[in-house]
Design a protein around this motif. Structure first.
Motif, PDB file in Angstrom:
ATOM      1  N   ALA A 181      -4.306  13.177  -0.663  1.00  0.00           N
ATOM      2  CA  ALA A 181      -3.658  11.948  -1.144  1.00  0.00           C
ATOM      3  C   ALA A 181      -4.698  10.925  -1.581  1.00  0.00           C
ATOM      4  O   ALA A 181      -5.823  10.888  -1.084  1.00  0.00           O
ATOM      5  N   LEU A 182      -4.307  10.090  -2.530  1.00  0.00           N
ATOM      6  CA  LEU A 182      -5.064   8.904  -2.913  1.00  0.00           C
ATOM      7  C   LEU A 182      -4.329   7.684  -2.376  1.00  0.00           C
ATOM      8  O   LEU A 182      -3.096   7.626  -2.390  1.00  0.00           O
ATOM      9  N   LEU A 183      -5.077   6.709  -1.908  1.00  0.00           N
ATOM     10  CA  LEU A 183      -4.483   5.439  -1.501  1.00  0.00           C
ATOM     11  C   LEU A 183      -4.302   4.555  -2.730  1.00  0.00           C
ATOM     12  O   LEU A 183      -5.177   4.497  -3.596  1.00  0.00           O
ATOM     13  N   VAL A 184      -3.189   3.885  -2.801  1.00  0.00           N
ATOM     14  CA  VAL A 184      -2.889   2.988  -3.916  1.00  0.00           C
ATOM     15  C   VAL A 184      -2.422   1.654  -3.340  1.00  0.00           C
ATOM     16  O   VAL A 184      -1.618   1.619  -2.404  1.00  0.00           O
ATOM     17  N   ASN A 185      -2.959   0.577  -3.885  1.00  0.00           N
ATOM     18  CA  ASN A 185      -2.457  -0.743  -3.503  1.00  0.00           C
ATOM     19  C   ASN A 185      -2.341  -1.636  -4.728  1.00  0.00           C
ATOM     20  O   ASN A 185      -2.958  -1.390  -5.764  1.00  0.00           O
ATOM     21  N   PHE A 203       0.852  -1.185   0.000  1.00  0.00           N
ATOM     22  CA  PHE A 203       0.000   0.000   0.000  1.00  0.00           C
ATOM     23  C   PHE A 203       0.886   1.233   0.000  1.00  0.00           C
ATOM     24  O   PHE A 203       2.007   1.200   0.525  1.00  0.00           O
ATOM     25  N   MET A 204       0.385   2.323  -0.555  1.00  0.00           N
ATOM     26  CA  MET A 204       1.083   3.596  -0.509  1.00  0.00           C
ATOM     27  C   MET A 204       0.049   4.709  -0.663  1.00  0.00           C
ATOM     28  O   MET A 204      -1.083   4.476  -1.079  1.00  0.00           O
ATOM     29  N   ARG A 212     -17.365   6.897   2.841  1.00  0.00           N
ATOM     30  CA  ARG A 212     -17.449   6.753   1.391  1.00  0.00           C
ATOM     31  C   ARG A 212     -16.067   6.429   0.834  1.00  0.00           C
ATOM     32  O   ARG A 212     -15.050   6.887   1.341  1.00  0.00           O
ATOM     33  N   SER A 213     -16.058   5.646  -0.238  1.00  0.00           N
ATOM     34  CA  SER A 213     -14.806   5.410  -0.955  1.00  0.00           C
ATOM     35  C   SER A 213     -15.140   5.081  -2.400  1.00  0.00           C
ATOM     36  O   SER A 213     -16.287   4.774  -2.742  1.00  0.00           O
ATOM     37  N   ALA A 214     -14.123   5.166  -3.245  1.00  0.00           N
ATOM     38  CA  ALA A 214     -14.282   4.798  -4.649  1.00  0.00           C
ATOM     39  C   ALA A 214     -12.974   4.177  -5.114  1.00  0.00           C
ATOM     40  O   ALA A 214     -11.925   4.826  -5.082  1.00  0.00           O
ATOM     41  N   ALA A 215     -13.042   2.926  -5.510  1.00  0.00           N
ATOM     42  CA  ALA A 215     -11.858   2.192  -5.943  1.00  0.00           C
ATOM     43  C   ALA A 215     -11.856   2.068  -7.458  1.00  0.00           C
ATOM     44  O   ALA A 215     -12.817   1.563  -8.048  1.00  0.00           O
ATOM     45  N   PHE A 216     -10.772   2.531  -8.084  1.00  0.00           N
ATOM     46  CA  PHE A 216     -10.577   2.364  -9.523  1.00  0.00           C
ATOM     47  C   PHE A 216      -9.631   1.187  -9.709  1.00  0.00           C
ATOM     48  O   PHE A 216      -8.458   1.246  -9.355  1.00  0.00           O
ATOM     49  N   THR A 260      -4.830  -0.637  -7.804  1.00  0.00           N
ATOM     50  CA  THR A 260      -6.069   0.017  -7.394  1.00  0.00           C
ATOM     51  C   THR A 260      -5.760   1.429  -6.934  1.00  0.00           C
ATOM     52  O   THR A 260      -4.838   1.642  -6.135  1.00  0.00           O
ATOM     53  N   VAL A 261      -6.539   2.396  -7.423  1.00  0.00           N
ATOM     54  CA  VAL A 261      -6.436   3.793  -7.003  1.00  0.00           C
ATOM     55  C   VAL A 261      -7.691   4.104  -6.193  1.00  0.00           C
ATOM     56  O   VAL A 261      -8.808   4.007  -6.712  1.00  0.00           O
TER      57      VAL A 261
END
Length: 346
Positions: A245-249, A39-40, A282-286, A217-218
């Motif tokens: 920031a956006l979380l990325v994994n 994760f970052m 709320r979240s949104a995963a791309f 995933t963004v």
């Protein structure tokens, strides 16, 4: 206890076209985060604030619709488009964790993604992940605002794969041939239920433990507790996005490509309960998953003493995962991930 931290990385050197030295530093940071955590958090992604605000408003507008209206846009295992109501999925089954047969994932979601119309020059099968999107007729601005964010998230994902190629000492553009008609899905999640609609028992999950399916995933998310990531110490750690920031994994397919040099990390969402009620999150995963017909096998530079995974197509992998989470068919191709989930300490 092992310290756990999700590193914050500024990727603006790749977004703004900075010099080679700056990009080398970013690629090095990405490699370290991918090795150590999976994760970052990324800053400098370049998504305009008005796009993010419009997208958040569109998400709110849809989930504010009454339940019967939302149900008219219900998704299916085959097509992965439209609405998923609360407690209709069990993400743990995407790992083959057969003890997770109860539908306890209380989130609701709305999905859009890549369609056959996006690539008219190719004969892409709708059933392999290129189905047409559905759009709520009650919200005339929903499509425009969601697609504006979708385009930006796709750009960020493409930028990340360019960084990945540098971080893995691969030729520039290496991943392009695996992603030039990528299965992309944007999943908008809402973690909130009307008062009295759910029994807040010990087994309830916002979203059960799982790994993501594809390449990267963004994630856009509220700064609200709930997301937990499994650390190398075998414990769950709380993670919230930093400012701007956006979380990325990383997903399973990147772990397969790198022979687990990089991690597809288990994560889950727990219900933040305040005074007996669930606080809204709320979240949104791309999800950037790659071409449906791309064959994923260990990169030559990562084989080492031998590959941990046999070759698999993107479509085969993703469909097995979806059959678990939505069709309650335990995934038999995820033994390594299931073992990690079962051994995790509370």
């Amino acid at each position: 206890m092992v310290d756990f931290e999700v590193p914050v990385i500024d990727i603006s050197a790749y977004v703004d076209g900075a010099g080679a030295a700056a990009r080398v530093q970013v690629a090095r940071q990405i490699d370290e985060a991918a090795r150590q955590v999976g994760f970052m958090q990324i800053r400098g992604h370049g998504i305009p604030g008005q796009v993010l605000d419009g997208f958040a408003g569109a998400l709110d507008d849809f989930f504010a619709l009454d339940q019967p209206t939302k149900e008219t846009y219900r998704t299916s295992v085959e097509f992965n488009r439209g609405y998923s109501p609360p407690k209709s999925e069990s993400l743990s089954l995407s790992l083959g964790v057969t003890s997770a047969t109860r539908m306890n994932d209380y989130f609701e979601a709305f999905n859009i993604g890549t369609t056959t119309a996006d690539y008219p020059e190719l004969e892409l099968p709708a059933a392999a992940g290129y189905a047409e999107n559905v759009w709520p007729a009650e919200l005339p601005e929903f499509r425009r605002r969601v697609l504006a964010y979708y385009a930006e998230a796709a750009r960020v994902a493409s930028t990340l794969t360019a960084i990945f190629a540098d971080a893995l000492d691969l030729p520039a553009g290496y991943f392009d041939r695996f992603t030039d008609h990528s299965l992309n899905v944007l999943r908008m999640n809402n973690y909130a239920l009307p008062p009295g609609s759910v029994d807040l028992d010990g087994e309830l999950k916002g979203m059960g433990e799982h790994t993501d399916y594809g390449i990267v995933t963004v994630l856009w998310a509220d700064q609200v507790p709930g997301l937990q990531v499994l650390g190398a110490d075998g414990r769950w750690h709380d993670v919230q996005p930093a400012d701007d920031a956006l979380l990325v994994n990383l997903g399973d397919l990147m772990a397969r490509w790198t022979n687990e040099r990089w991690l597809s990390t288990l994560h889950r969402v727990m219900p933040p309960i305040v005074d007996g009620t669930i606080e809204r999150r709320r979240s949104a995963a791309f999800f950037h998953d790659g071409n449906f017909d791309a064959v994923i096998e260990t990169l030559p530079s990562c084989v080492g003493a031998g590959s941990k995974y046999p070759p698999i197509t993107v479509s085969e992998h993703v469909q097995a995962k979806l059959a678990g989470s939505r069709g309650l068919q335990p995934n038999t191709n995820a033994q390594r991930e299931a073992a990690r989930a079962m051994s995790a300490r509370s």
